[in-house]
Design a protein around this motif. Structure first.
Motif, mmCIF file in Angstrom:
data_model
loop_
_atom_site.group_PDB
_atom_site.id
_atom_site.type_symbol
_atom_site.label_atom_id
_atom_site.label_comp_id
_atom_site.label_asym_id
_atom_site.label_seq_id
_atom_site.Cartn_x
_atom_site.Cartn_y
_atom_site.Cartn_z
ATOM 1 N N LEU A 53 10.440 -2.310 2.012
ATOM 2 C CA LEU A 53 9.606 -1.293 1.597
ATOM 3 C C LEU A 53 8.446 -1.614 0.348
ATOM 4 N N LYS A 54 9.098 -2.497 -0.277
ATOM 5 C CA LYS A 54 8.073 -2.987 -1.297
ATOM 6 C C LYS A 54 6.554 -3.444 -0.715
ATOM 7 N N ARG A 55 6.725 -4.192 0.589
ATOM 8 C CA ARG A 55 5.393 -4.634 1.157
ATOM 9 C C ARG A 55 4.424 -3.292 1.460
ATOM 10 N N HIS A 56 4.920 -2.114 1.485
ATOM 11 C CA HIS A 56 4.157 -1.097 1.864
ATOM 12 C C HIS A 56 3.992 -0.186 0.764
ATOM 13 N N ASP A 57 3.426 -0.910 -0.255
ATOM 14 C CA ASP A 57 3.248 -0.021 -1.752
ATOM 15 C C ASP A 57 1.686 0.271 -1.889
ATOM 16 N N GLY A 58 0.836 0.276 -0.866
ATOM 17 C CA GLY A 58 -0.287 0.720 -0.898
ATOM 18 C C GLY A 58 -1.381 -0.214 -1.494
ATOM 19 N N SER A 59 -0.865 -1.555 -2.029
ATOM 20 C CA SER A 59 -1.797 -2.478 -2.554
ATOM 21 C C SER A 59 -2.630 -3.121 -1.483
ATOM 22 N N GLU A 60 -2.304 -3.439 -0.585
ATOM 23 C CA GLU A 60 -3.227 -4.166 0.568
ATOM 24 C C GLU A 60 -3.881 -3.208 1.607
ATOM 25 N N GLU A 61 -5.130 -3.449 1.330
ATOM 26 C CA GLU A 61 -5.961 -2.420 2.327
ATOM 27 C C GLU A 61 -5.638 -2.655 3.806
ATOM 28 N N GLY A 62 -5.624 -1.622 4.669
ATOM 29 C CA GLY A 62 -5.167 -1.991 5.801
ATOM 30 C C GLY A 62 -3.837 -2.118 6.405
ATOM 31 N N HIS A 63 -2.644 -2.164 5.387
ATOM 32 C CA HIS A 63 -1.390 -2.025 5.757
ATOM 33 C C HIS A 63 -0.952 -0.550 5.433
ATOM 34 N N PRO A 64 0.172 -0.331 6.268
ATOM 35 C CA PRO A 64 0.625 1.026 6.191
ATOM 36 C C PRO A 64 0.970 1.265 4.751
ATOM 37 N N ILE A 65 1.164 2.678 4.361
ATOM 38 C CA ILE A 65 1.736 2.793 3.140
ATOM 39 C C ILE A 65 3.293 3.771 3.584
ATOM 40 N N TYR A 66 4.291 3.407 2.890
ATOM 41 C CA TYR A 66 5.690 3.914 3.160
ATOM 42 C C TYR A 66 6.180 4.337 2.008
ATOM 43 N N MET A 67 6.922 5.396 1.848
ATOM 44 C CA MET A 67 7.761 5.824 0.856
ATOM 45 C C MET A 67 9.081 6.512 1.498
ATOM 46 N N ALA A 68 10.170 6.536 0.512
ATOM 47 C CA ALA A 68 11.588 6.924 1.393
ATOM 48 C C ALA A 68 12.060 7.964 0.404
ATOM 49 N N ILE A 69 12.633 9.021 0.926
ATOM 50 C CA ILE A 69 13.046 10.202 0.465
ATOM 51 C C ILE A 69 14.558 10.267 0.915
ATOM 52 N N LYS A 70 15.825 10.391 0.191
ATOM 53 C CA LYS A 70 17.049 10.425 0.727
ATOM 54 C C LYS A 70 17.409 9.494 1.993
ATOM 55 N N GLY A 71 16.792 8.112 1.803
ATOM 56 C CA GLY A 71 16.865 7.066 2.690
ATOM 57 C C GLY A 71 16.277 7.202 3.755
ATOM 58 N N VAL A 72 15.195 8.328 3.853
ATOM 59 C CA VAL A 72 14.425 8.310 5.396
ATOM 60 C C VAL A 72 13.090 7.944 4.771
ATOM 61 N N VAL A 73 12.407 6.996 5.766
ATOM 62 C CA VAL A 73 11.164 6.218 5.214
ATOM 63 C C VAL A 73 10.133 6.973 6.139
ATOM 64 N N PHE A 74 9.094 7.128 5.335
ATOM 65 C CA PHE A 74 7.967 7.961 5.747
ATOM 66 C C PHE A 74 6.847 7.215 5.744
ATOM 67 N N THR A 77 0.563 7.010 5.073
ATOM 68 C CA THR A 77 -0.838 6.301 4.920
ATOM 69 C C THR A 77 -2.024 7.346 5.232
ATOM 70 N N MET A 78 -1.562 8.458 5.947
ATOM 71 C CA MET A 78 -3.000 9.383 6.294
ATOM 72 C C MET A 78 -3.024 10.060 4.952
ATOM 73 N N GLY A 79 -2.070 9.977 4.095
ATOM 74 C CA GLY A 79 -2.504 10.645 2.790
ATOM 75 C C GLY A 79 -2.946 9.572 1.547
ATOM 76 N N LYS A 80 -3.625 8.305 2.111
ATOM 77 C CA LYS A 80 -3.806 7.485 1.148
ATOM 78 C C LYS A 80 -4.638 7.552 -0.258
ATOM 79 N N GLU A 81 -5.450 8.837 -0.019
ATOM 80 C CA GLU A 81 -6.069 9.078 -1.001
ATOM 81 C C GLU A 81 -5.156 9.455 -2.373
ATOM 82 N N PHE A 82 -3.913 9.818 -1.864
ATOM 83 C CA PHE A 82 -3.049 10.082 -2.936
ATOM 84 C C PHE A 82 -1.831 9.123 -3.140
ATOM 85 N N TYR A 83 -1.548 8.425 -2.046
ATOM 86 C CA TYR A 83 -0.444 7.433 -2.127
ATOM 87 C C TYR A 83 -1.105 5.886 -2.247
ATOM 88 N N GLY A 84 -2.073 5.931 -1.824
ATOM 89 C CA GLY A 84 -2.856 4.393 -1.908
ATOM 90 C C GLY A 84 -2.946 3.762 -3.356
#
Length: 173
Positions: A53-74, A77-84
């Motif tokens: 999960l740490k590898r998807h923290d928005g620090s690398e351009e072109g990589h998907p951005i993931y976050m988990a809530i309640k153990g579910v990983v979302f 990336t389409m909200g990269k202006e907020f989460y990138g």
């Protein structure tokens, strides 16, 4: 007439009932096509360790951005202006941030999956945001291994999803 070219023995009349049945079947077959407004995920859902999960923290351009809530990983990336990288909610990505979402907090101490001590109001807020925002807006790409696997990566034979805090079978599908 359409049937004038056919010999009488081959000509058939379409009854109003047959015409209605044909129309109903046509409408039903088209309705099934209309229901699928989104393209089904082409990637299989998978389990994520904390390191994955740490590898998807928005620090690398072109990589998907993931976050988990309640153990579910979302995939957010389409909200990269907020989460990138440098986005206002970047602190939430690359981890399970259940507590932070429940408390509407970006404090480092709240960036965890631990829900111990949350108020009923915070738990209701968590459920509302989880169901009303994340599950409706972002694709689910997997689940965290927290509780499912032991530290060594072996399966936790004592894990039962139904025994987990705030478990809801709807979250799994």
């Amino acid at each position: 007439m359409l049937f004038e070219a056919c010999p009488k023995s081959q000509a058939t009349m379409v009854t109003p009932v047959q015409l209605c049945i044909t129309c109903v079947l046509l409408v039903l077959s088209l309705a099934d096509d209309v229901k699928l407004k989104h393209k089904p995920s082409s990637k299989p859902v998978r389990l994520f360790t904390d390191e994955d999960l740490k590898r998807h923290d928005g620090s690398e351009e072109g990589h998907p951005i993931y976050m988990a809530i309640k153990g579910v990983v979302f995939d957010v990336t389409m909200g990269k202006e907020f989460y990138g990288k440098d986005g206002p909610y970047n602190a939430l990505v690359g981890k399970d941030c259940t507590r932070a979402v429940a408390k509407m907090s970006l404090e480092p101490v709240d960036l965890t999956s631990d829900t111990t001590g949350l108020t009923e109001e915070q738990l209701q807020s968590l459920e509302s945001v989880f169901e009303g925002t994340y599950k409706t807006k972002y694709p689910i790409v997997g689940y965290t291994t927290t509780g499912i696997l032991n530290q060594d990566g072996s399966p936790n034979k004592d894990f039962k999803p139904e025994d987990q805090p705030h478990f809801n079978i709807r979250d799994e599908f």
